[in-house]
Design a protein around this motif. Structure first.
Motif, short mmCIF file in Angstrom:
data_model
loop_
_atom_site.label_atom_id
_atom_site.label_comp_id
_atom_site.label_asym_id
_atom_site.label_seq_id
_atom_site.Cartn_x
_atom_site.Cartn_y
_atom_site.Cartn_z
N ARG A 1 0.82 -1.20 0.00
CA ARG A 1 0.00 0.00 0.00
C ARG A 1 0.86 1.26 0.00
NH1 ARG A 1 -5.15 -1.13 1.44
NH2 ARG A 1 -5.51 -3.17 2.34
N SER B 1 -8.17 7.84 2.89
CA SER B 1 -8.92 7.43 1.71
C SER B 1 -7.93 6.97 0.67
CB SER B 1 -9.75 8.58 1.16
OG SER B 1 -8.92 9.47 0.46
N ARG B 2 -8.44 6.58 -0.44
CA ARG B 2 -7.56 6.06 -1.48
C ARG B 2 -6.72 7.16 -2.10
NH1 ARG B 2 -10.99 2.88 -5.60
NH2 ARG B 2 -8.95 2.37 -6.42
N CYS C 1 -11.98 0.83 5.27
CA CYS C 1 -10.76 1.34 4.64
C CYS C 1 -10.13 0.27 3.75
CB CYS C 1 -9.78 1.78 5.73
SG CYS C 1 -8.23 2.44 5.10
N ASP C 2 -10.15 -0.97 4.25
CA ASP C 2 -9.56 -2.08 3.49
C ASP C 2 -10.32 -2.33 2.19
OD1 ASP C 2 -7.39 -3.89 3.57
OD2 ASP C 2 -8.79 -5.54 3.94
N ASN D 1 -11.25 0.09 0.43
CA ASN D 1 -10.98 1.33 -0.31
C ASN D 1 -12.08 2.38 -0.16
OD1 ASN D 1 -8.46 0.49 -1.33
ND2 ASN D 1 -9.49 -0.71 -2.92
N LEU E 1 -3.53 4.09 -2.80
CA LEU E 1 -4.03 3.11 -1.84
C LEU E 1 -3.59 3.50 -0.44
CD1 LEU E 1 -3.36 -0.20 -3.77
CD2 LEU E 1 -5.53 0.96 -3.40
N GLU E 2 -4.32 2.99 0.50
CA GLU E 2 -4.18 3.47 1.87
C GLU E 2 -3.60 2.40 2.79
OE1 GLU E 2 -4.68 5.60 5.34
OE2 GLU E 2 -4.65 6.19 3.25
N CYS F 1 -4.25 1.19 6.03
CA CYS F 1 -5.40 1.37 6.92
C CYS F 1 -5.03 1.28 8.40
CB CYS F 1 -6.48 0.35 6.58
SG CYS F 1 -7.14 0.57 4.93
#
Ligand SMILES: [Zn+2]
Length: 362
Positions: free
Chosen positions: A6, A260-261, A294-295, A297, A356-357, A359
């Motif tokens: 990520r 966020s993404r 979050c996972d 997205n 991508l984050e 999380c």
């Protein structure tokens, strides 16, 4: 997706609304660990016995009253974190009673049940084999274009219960405070004569808390993985998580983390929520119910207050919480959720960016 792959982006954001200038970004103080989920069986079996009787305490069905009344929020926390409910461990009679209390409030407020057949409870079985449920209601959006988009406001209703020799853990701040805020926000939405543009989901998740290295956020994961038919996860544009919002006076800070993404998406969502984005990097983190969203997205905003003395300890009892600020933070969360729900920004469009984050926000 492996966390290592990520791209991390996170920020602590001071709130402009309500708490004004005294709030500074900071870090979370602890964390809860990771987890998959098993689903399926009814919450009426396994260790989910007793229950039945709906406890009384708050007065949140009288919609002529102030939804953020300090006395009622105190009453909600006091009831949920009462010794009679035993710390609300998943599958316990206290868990059943807490869920019944939340369901009663959703029902009398006239919110729509998320489950099939008019049920507010979405059952699942956690990895420890305890049958419990998420309690979920929603308010349909009224906009012809974005009405089917969803903003989720969530908190977890469970806590540890009795921890062997360590005794009872009642979880007043973690997370009876978040549930009290959720119920207050639900009332505020119902009192607003105008329906939100987007659909708003009020979610009280089960199995949100766990011991180190044990599953956490199992109810939120179950919800994200198997959402109600009318509320597909693909339509969720933001999740607002209330986890431990009753100890503001300990540090005089409201911790707000957003992710966020995409950076632009996060900034836009923060703007939509009336929040000011600032750079901040927590040293530690506290993954909770926001994590499965979050996972998947989905942008998240997490509100929390630090509880340096009693986090997950026996002293996390209702008597010590900071109720005036809890009420204020509940209003901030409600207003922020409303602003996102009514935003004229293209929130779905923002989800298409490629960042991508991480999380875990660490
Ligand atoms: Zn929690």
């Amino acid at each position: 997706m492996a966390v290592a792959l990520r791209l991390a982006m996170r920020a602590s954001i001071p709130l402009l609304m309500g708490l004004a200038a005294c709030i500074a970004p900071d870090q979370f103080s602890s964390r809860e660990e990771e987890s998959p989920v098993s689903r399926g069986s009814s919450p009426s079996n396994s260790r989910a016995d007793a229950g039945g009787a709906v406890p009384t305490g708050g007065d949140g069905c009288d919609v002529s009253t102030d939804p953020f009344d300090v006395g009622r929020i105190r009453a909600d926390v006091t009831l949920l974190a009462s010794p009679a409910l035993g710390g609300r461990s998943p599958g316990s009679s206290g868990d059943v009673a807490a869920r019944a209390y939340i369901e009663q409030r959703f029902r009398c407020l006239g919110l729509q049940p998320a489950g099939e057949g008019g049920s507010f409870q979405l059952p699942f079985t956690n990895r420890a084999g305890s049958a419990t449920a998420n309690v979920v209601a929603f308010l349909p959006g009224n906009d012809t274009i974005v009405g089917s988009e969803i903003v989720v406001l969530g908190a977890h209703h469970d806590h540890f219960g009795t921890l062997g020799d360590k005794g009872l853990r009642l979880g007043a701040n973690d997370d009876a405070s978040g549930i009290a805020g959720l119920l207050a926000a639900a009332q505020a939405f119902k009192q607003n004569p105008k329906a939100p543009r987007r659909t708003v989901v009020f979610a009280a998740f089960g199995s949100g808390v766990s011991l180190q290295d044990a599953p956490f956020a199992e109810g939120a994961a179950a919800y994200v993985g198997s959402p109600p038919l009318r509320l597909p996860t693909s339509r969720v544009v933001m999740m607002v998580d209330l986890d431990g919002i009753g100890t503001y006076s300990a540090k005089e800070k409201l911790f707000v983390t957003s992710g966020s993404r995409s950076n632009s998406g996060s900034a836009a969502v923060a703007r939509a929520a009336g929040l000011k984005l600032s750079n901040g990097r927590p040293d530690d983190s506290k993954p909770s119910d926001y994590y499965p969203f979050c996972d998947a997205n989905i942008p998240v905003v997490v509100l929390s207050t630090e509880d340096p003395d009693c986090h997950r300890k026996a002293c996390d009892i209702a008597e010590r919480l900071d109720y005036p600020h809890l009420a204020q933070i509940s209003r901030v969360a409600s207003d922020a959720t409303r602003d996102v729900a009514d935003s004229f920004l293209d929130l779905r469009g923002l989800l298409s960016s490629s960042f991508l984050e991480d999380c875990e926000f660490k």
